[in-house]
Design a protein around this motif. Sequence first.
Motif, mmCIF file in Angstrom:
data_model
loop_
_atom_site.group_PDB
_atom_site.id
_atom_site.type_symbol
_atom_site.label_atom_id
_atom_site.label_comp_id
_atom_site.label_asym_id
_atom_site.label_seq_id
_atom_site.Cartn_x
_atom_site.Cartn_y
_atom_site.Cartn_z
ATOM 1 N N LYS A 1 0.798 -1.239 0.000
ATOM 2 C CA LYS A 1 0.000 0.000 0.000
ATOM 3 C C LYS A 1 0.821 1.275 0.000
ATOM 4 C CE LYS A 1 -4.400 -1.669 1.332
ATOM 5 N NZ LYS A 1 -5.084 -2.444 2.354
ATOM 6 N N GLY B 1 -3.380 3.654 -3.440
ATOM 7 C CA GLY B 1 -4.387 2.636 -3.757
ATOM 8 C C GLY B 1 -3.770 1.243 -3.801
ATOM 9 N N TYR C 1 -14.269 -8.807 -0.082
ATOM 10 C CA TYR C 1 -12.831 -8.601 0.120
ATOM 11 C C TYR C 1 -12.604 -8.540 1.611
ATOM 12 C CZ TYR C 1 -8.547 -5.551 -0.085
ATOM 13 O OH TYR C 1 -7.320 -4.969 0.056
ATOM 14 N N GLU D 1 -10.275 -4.514 7.423
ATOM 15 C CA GLU D 1 -11.392 -3.881 6.715
ATOM 16 C C GLU D 1 -12.040 -4.902 5.790
ATOM 17 O OE1 GLU D 1 -10.514 -1.135 3.572
ATOM 18 O OE2 GLU D 1 -8.867 -2.328 2.820
ATOM 19 N N ASN E 1 -14.024 -4.938 2.002
ATOM 20 C CA ASN E 1 -14.421 -4.172 0.831
ATOM 21 C C ASN E 1 -15.491 -4.981 0.111
ATOM 22 O OD1 ASN E 1 -12.708 -1.896 1.097
ATOM 23 N ND2 ASN E 1 -10.990 -3.138 0.396
ATOM 24 N N ARG F 1 -15.981 -5.484 -3.047
ATOM 25 C CA ARG F 1 -15.542 -5.652 -4.442
ATOM 26 C C ARG F 1 -14.193 -6.346 -4.423
ATOM 27 N NH1 ARG F 1 -11.325 -2.504 -3.692
ATOM 28 N NH2 ARG F 1 -11.584 -0.976 -2.048
ATOM 29 N N GLY G 1 -10.076 -6.419 -5.025
ATOM 30 C CA GLY G 1 -9.032 -5.431 -4.772
ATOM 31 C C GLY G 1 -8.330 -5.002 -6.052
ATOM 32 N N ASP G 2 -7.755 -3.821 -5.998
ATOM 33 C CA ASP G 2 -6.929 -3.319 -7.084
ATOM 34 C C ASP G 2 -5.626 -2.850 -6.449
ATOM 35 O OD1 ASP G 2 -5.788 -2.086 -9.252
ATOM 36 O OD2 ASP G 2 -7.594 -1.011 -9.852
ATOM 37 N N PRO G 3 -4.495 -3.476 -6.689
ATOM 38 C CA PRO G 3 -4.119 -4.328 -7.818
ATOM 39 C C PRO G 3 -4.204 -5.843 -7.573
ATOM 40 C CG PRO G 3 -2.141 -3.711 -6.651
ATOM 41 C CD PRO G 3 -3.297 -3.108 -5.890
ATOM 42 N N GLU G 4 -4.787 -6.319 -6.472
ATOM 43 C CA GLU G 4 -4.766 -7.766 -6.222
ATOM 44 C C GLU G 4 -5.466 -8.568 -7.333
ATOM 45 O OE1 GLU G 4 -5.623 -5.391 -3.977
ATOM 46 O OE2 GLU G 4 -5.512 -6.153 -1.928
HETATM 47 N N1 GLY Z 1 -5.755 -2.897 -2.869
HETATM 48 C C1 GLY Z 1 -6.603 -2.289 -1.913
HETATM 49 C C2 GLY Z 1 -7.974 -2.137 -2.329
HETATM 50 O O1 GLY Z 1 -8.378 -2.533 -3.406
HETATM 51 O O2 GLY Z 1 -8.761 -1.605 -1.557
#
Ligand code: GLY
Length: 426
Positions: free
Chosen positions: A219, A231, A274, A288, A290, A292, A294-297
């Motif tokens: 991160k 991000g 997520y 946390e 999410n 949706r 992840g970006d870039p995962e």
């Molecule tokens: N890579 C962190 C996110 O998508 O929130």
Amino acid sequence: MNILIIGSGGREHAIAWAAARSEGVATVFVAPGNGGTALMGGKVCNVPIHATALDELLVFAHDNHIDLTVVGSEQPLELGIVDLFRNAGRQVIGPTMAAARLESSKAFSKEFMARHGIPTAGYKVFRDIHAAGSYIELPQTVYPQVIKASGLCAGKGVFIALDKKEALKAVKELFEDRIFGNAADEVVIEDFLFGQEASVFALTDGKDYRLFLPAQDHKRIGNGDTGKNTGGMGAYAPAPIVTLDVMQKVEERIIRPTLAGMAEDGYPYTGFLYVGLMIDNGEPYVVEYNARLGDPETQVVLPLLKSDFIRALQASVDGTLGEVPFEMHRKSATTVVIASGGYPDHYETGKTIAMDNEVFEMEDCMVFHAGTSYDSGKLTTAGGRVFSVTALSENLRDSIDRAYYAVEKIGFDGAYYRTDIGAKAL
Ligand code: GLY
Ligand code: AMP
């Protein structure tokens, strides 16, 4: 099948890539997409509708006989795109507005975890600066404390306060200076968790779920996890910190109780979940949720999925998720983000991009675009994170080397990337 993908980042390029390879997919529309999705050609094309223009997206889906809509980014979820599409009889992957509060309201998600006994950091929620200030001053408040705007802030609304002074400064910026506006009407103050972070993603129909390989994001902007939060500057999967034993705990203590708890509370959770984890001595805690991928995962997790992606998504809508294959390649993947110089603060856009054709010939190497734009035959930078370059290999070490080999074939004025993605897993 006709697929509509909503969003414009590296994650959505990877989703479009996986959708285009799926069986029975005729057309993949990406709204609004980026330079990379514009250049895919074949069955993939961009649609110039913003990800938050929900009514326009719905009209487009009707007019173009979209069979399945995949929501990539969080803003349309928070605005209720899933409710809107479902009420109009359209199939869509994502949680409802009420269920997406697991991401869009940290106050909601902390209260939810407390109610259902899901392991996470101890916390308090505040609605004004005075109450927060009194808590910060309490002798029993142990530092560091983590101070978070409750609402969506693109990963930037988190302060790690090492002492009272830093904590007071953070709550002032949130409540008085309103640097994140309404997103900080509520502020969560929580205990600091020690350990290593990892991300686990599930695809769920509300009851059944299937897991992707665990990933680790990077991160911070600088090598060695230094500097500002971004991000995400790169990722790799599978993350060895998530051992089989840890994964079992994550399923038993987090994923199953989360899905059961959301259903019990009247907000059945569907789509991608997520789970951002802190793993301390083999014990997982939720940092946390999410709503949706992840970006870039996603740029490492989707290329490692061997089974048909759209078939799995369709099964999650049909309630047959337990019946479809969901197998992974026995490989490692690394993605390196190339950013605009200055990101995550001020940066310039509109830079011409040069790319050596060799990257397109590399096997198991994908150049996913994030902030790029393709217009009149010219590819230029258009955002902070510009590319996410992924390579797969038999082992992590080699996937890192191959990803960096490809990164060096891409250039634009001011290009910046970390040089240590994946290193901590070696
Ligand atoms: N890579 C962190 C996110 O998508 O929130
Ligand atoms: P979040 O948006 O809640 O994921 O927070 C962003 C980042 O801040 C996380 O990825 C962690 O690196 C860090 N962070 C958040 N909460 C905590 C915590 N309670 N303890 C330690 N680090 C945290």
